[in-house]
Write a protein that holds these residues in place. Structure first.
Motif, PDB file in Angstrom:
ATOM      1  N   GLY A 269      -5.911 -13.254   1.242  1.00  0.00           N
ATOM      2  CA  GLY A 269      -5.190 -12.257   1.960  1.00  0.00           C
ATOM      3  C   GLY A 269      -3.649 -12.170   2.316  1.00  0.00           C
ATOM      4  O   GLY A 269      -3.375 -13.470   2.854  1.00  0.00           O
ATOM      5  N   GLY A 270      -2.735 -11.217   2.198  1.00  0.00           N
ATOM      6  CA  GLY A 270      -1.356 -11.410   2.532  1.00  0.00           C
ATOM      7  C   GLY A 270      -0.491 -12.303   1.445  1.00  0.00           C
ATOM      8  O   GLY A 270       0.619 -12.276   1.800  1.00  0.00           O
ATOM      9  N   ARG A 271      -1.075 -12.691   0.357  1.00  0.00           N
ATOM     10  CA  ARG A 271      -0.332 -13.564  -0.728  1.00  0.00           C
ATOM     11  C   ARG A 271       0.470 -12.500  -1.412  1.00  0.00           C
ATOM     12  O   ARG A 271      -0.136 -11.250  -1.657  1.00  0.00           O
TER      13      ARG A 271
ATOM     14  N   ILE B 192       0.415 -13.849  -7.229  1.00  0.00           N
ATOM     15  CA  ILE B 192      -0.438 -15.023  -7.089  1.00  0.00           C
ATOM     16  C   ILE B 192      -1.963 -14.444  -6.941  1.00  0.00           C
ATOM     17  O   ILE B 192      -2.742 -14.947  -7.346  1.00  0.00           O
TER      18      ILE B 192
ATOM     19  N   GLU C 198      -4.849 -15.804  -9.254  1.00  0.00           N
ATOM     20  CA  GLU C 198      -6.132 -16.427  -8.599  1.00  0.00           C
ATOM     21  C   GLU C 198      -7.253 -15.635  -9.071  1.00  0.00           C
ATOM     22  O   GLU C 198      -8.599 -16.229  -9.235  1.00  0.00           O
TER      23      GLU C 198
ATOM     24  N   GLY D 264       2.867  -3.041   0.652  1.00  0.00           N
ATOM     25  CA  GLY D 264       2.739  -4.430   1.395  1.00  0.00           C
ATOM     26  C   GLY D 264       3.360  -5.274   0.383  1.00  0.00           C
ATOM     27  O   GLY D 264       3.766  -6.409   0.847  1.00  0.00           O
TER      28      GLY D 264
ATOM     29  N   THR E 143       6.290  -7.069  -1.354  1.00  0.00           N
ATOM     30  CA  THR E 143       7.797  -7.239  -1.129  1.00  0.00           C
ATOM     31  C   THR E 143       8.473  -7.791  -2.293  1.00  0.00           C
ATOM     32  O   THR E 143       7.876  -8.755  -3.032  1.00  0.00           O
TER      33      THR E 143
ATOM     34  N   SER F 162      -5.120  -2.297   5.791  1.00  0.00           N
ATOM     35  CA  SER F 162      -5.866  -2.934   7.100  1.00  0.00           C
ATOM     36  C   SER F 162      -6.312  -4.498   6.899  1.00  0.00           C
ATOM     37  O   SER F 162      -6.675  -5.052   7.888  1.00  0.00           O
TER      38      SER F 162
ATOM     39  N   TRP G 203      -4.116  -6.692   6.158  1.00  0.00           N
ATOM     40  CA  TRP G 203      -3.001  -7.780   6.345  1.00  0.00           C
ATOM     41  C   TRP G 203      -3.339  -8.741   7.341  1.00  0.00           C
ATOM     42  O   TRP G 203      -4.116  -8.220   8.298  1.00  0.00           O
ATOM     43  N   PRO G 204      -3.047  -9.869   7.447  1.00  0.00           N
ATOM     44  CA  PRO G 204      -3.398 -10.981   8.570  1.00  0.00           C
ATOM     45  C   PRO G 204      -2.937 -10.223   9.879  1.00  0.00           C
ATOM     46  O   PRO G 204      -1.928  -9.850   9.956  1.00  0.00           O
ATOM     47  N   GLU G 205      -3.769 -10.752  10.709  1.00  0.00           N
ATOM     48  CA  GLU G 205      -3.305 -10.190  12.051  1.00  0.00           C
ATOM     49  C   GLU G 205      -2.840 -11.300  12.984  1.00  0.00           C
ATOM     50  O   GLU G 205      -3.136 -12.410  12.795  1.00  0.00           O
TER      51      GLU G 205
END
Lengths: 348, 348
Positions: B104-106, B110, B114, B161, B163, B342, B344-346
């Motif tokens: 998550g979020g990477r 990547i 993976e 999300g 970038t 939803s 993306w890490p909190e």
DNA sequence: CTTAGCACTCTAGCGCATCGACTGCTAATA
DNA sequence: TATTAGCAGTCGATGCGCTAGAGTGCTAAG
């Protein structure tokens, strides 16, 4: 005179055997050496010399009544003392420069992937690129960007020019000025620290209950590893697997091919070597892993800021060492140049 | 009833042949089908049916007095109508979920790399991941960060999300407030545009001689392609090449292997297909490229914001279609989830 | 329609003989 | 003493014939 030293005549014959074998991939007979022309000797004499080279473990005979094949030690002698300076042909030069020149300013991962691809095409071998371990890089700047919906972007820039970014949710209550203040605080804290030091420092700050922006900083700290850590496997890029089976050594037996494709660990080994500027050649059994007999590596290194990455080619021991050492060296140097800061693109 | 339709008995025998062949990799004899147990027929009857299946091009005989081998059309019939719903085993499920959950979020590149690696391990086949073409993504936010020494960092965030960032030199004279003003201006202009539209808009603005921050904006415009454009080859990630030679079909002849390793173009083909939600199976000759006979692809798609990427496996036509279609589907769905915002890490 | 039985076909594997490429040794030569 | 020509010997590669076995296709009976 070291015990290993050969006479000039022996060296010439060893060179002839190796160079002929690299081209033909078939055992080299005494007659073939004579036919090559550069020596004025009979095949019988060459046979005598060959026997002596074989006694010293530099070449070997697949079976009686076959020609000779270079042994790993023979390749080693050749690479260290016989092959001479590796010059890169003009056409290779031009191709390499042209390929590298379009990569300025791009992300390191992309540059490494593309360079591996080019390397594999120029060398006609499996190529491998290893990204530098960004963990040892030094921080230059942290930037927080507040997006809508309570999402926040953190961008970390390293001295080397690499940047990493990550999104996370943050509490909705942060105003623009809060974000700016937090940004300033982080920069004061972290400037000049390595990634690892920065993580430690954030950890210490969080222990203080009065730490400003504690939630935000905790979120960043929690994500620090996610942002920066890459497993070895994530740092390694292989390109050009198709070339390995053009080698006739794989005609009958695919196990060597398997070793090559499974050789990720071999690369991990190389990571731990001291970061010499020279191109390192590892021949057959010199690899730590027993199964890698038959496989050679030619690996060079490049610097990105304070960190070191590697690129190289992997193939059967029967490789064009002279040419490929030159090519790998050339790529390494150009990567060094590319990543030195003066090469970031300029605004007009 | 379509001309191709088979009787139940024929279908059962076809299934038996295909499933036995997938396991054994050897021609399936009439006796082997009977021994399998699920049919109460003599081998002679099976032989009659086999002949009829052969007449329809569903199976073929390597030579007289050999058993039968599935033909591409036979696999197609099996995949479309016989193999039933592909269920993913609990252990596969667990492995897949666990692997995805840590991503998550990477960065998308990547994640795709993976996931390809995991897919190859679960499927024991060469896996391939294709990043979405970010060009069609929609802008959310642009941020400029002024570093020291006249270097500037531009960060572009997309709605998905993702970038991207790039460094460039800018004129030393820009103050912090200038940078802030330029950032505001860019965000006003570009919010909600696609990458391609944004590039056009910047181009138009530059034609106006009174355009504010003209040098800066020109620098960004010049770099736009560098930031966003990836060649097809840069978007494709292969993992698990080692698995392909575990297939006995490569025992004698490595040319099929060559086709697989060279199959980057085949993927490029798939890019252009409509982005259906379903997993697409392409069998042997159904590939456009003639040489790809003998090679099958199982490919699924996933969404990142407005863009679509793909993951899949490549192997010999003798593949475990039932299991692998399920696995690819599962990966695709989980990637979809992963990239929906939803996840993306909190911050805590 | 199904099946048992049988003749037929084709491959894989083995042994054998042959061919040719090379070596290693010995004796002649410079 | 170093080199070389000549020759016997070795070993893989190639080709051929043979056999065993697996599997089919056909036919006639159930």
């Amino acid at each position: 005179m070291r015990r290993e030293d050969l006479t000039t005549r022996e060296e010439r014959i060893l060179s002839a055997i190796i160079e002929t074998y690299i081209r033909s991939a078939r055992p080299v007979s005494s007659g073939a050496v004579v036919r090559r022309g550069s020596l004025k000797l009979s095949s019988a004499t060459v046979r005598n010399v060959m026997r002596s080279l074989e006694d010293r473990g530099l070449i070997e005979q697949p079976h009686t009544s076959a020609g000779r094949v270079p042994a790993d030690r023979g390749y080693r002698y050749y690479v260290d003392r016989l092959m001479g300076p590796s010059v890169v042909s003009n056409s290779d030069q031009a191709q390499i420069r042209a390929g590298i020149s379009v990569l300025g300013g791009r992300d390191v991962a992309i540059v490494v992937t593309e360079v591996s691809r080019m390397l594999s095409e120029v060398c006609k071998q499996l190529a491998v690129g290893l990204e530098p371990a960004v963990e040892s890089g030094v921080m230059e700047r942290v930037e927080l960007v507040h997006l809508e919906e309570g999402r926040c972007l953190v961008v970390v820039g390293l001295r080397s020019g690499q940047t990493r970014s990550s999104l996370f949710k943050c509490t909705e209550s942060m105003s623009e000025s809060d974000v700016a203040a937090a940004t300033g605080l982080l920069n004061d804290w972290l400037d000049g620290l390595s990634i690892a030091e920065a993580s430690q420092l954030l950890g210490r700050k969080l222990k203080d209950k009065d730490c400003p922006f504690r939630d935000l900083i905790r979120a960043i700290h929690d994500q620090w590893d996610r942002i920066f850590h890459l497993h070895d496997s994530e740092r390694v890029h292989y390109e050009g697997a198709r070339y390995i089976l053009r080698n006739p050594e794989f005609a009958g037996d695919a196990s060597l091919l398997g070793e090559i494709l499974d050789s990720e660990e071999a690369l991990a080994d190389l990571v731990r070597r001291p970061g010499s500027r020279e191109v390192v050649v590892t021949i057959g059994h010199e690899n730590r892993r027993r199964k890698m007999a038959g496989v050679s590596l030619i690996v060079g290194s490049y610097r990105v800021g304070e960190t070191v990455g590697r690129i190289g080619v992997i193939g059967p021991t029967r490789m064009q060492y002279r040419r490929l050492v030159g090519v790998v060296d050339q790529f390494s140097r150009l990567l060094d140049d590319l990543f030195s800061s003066s090469h970031w693109p300029e605004a007009r």
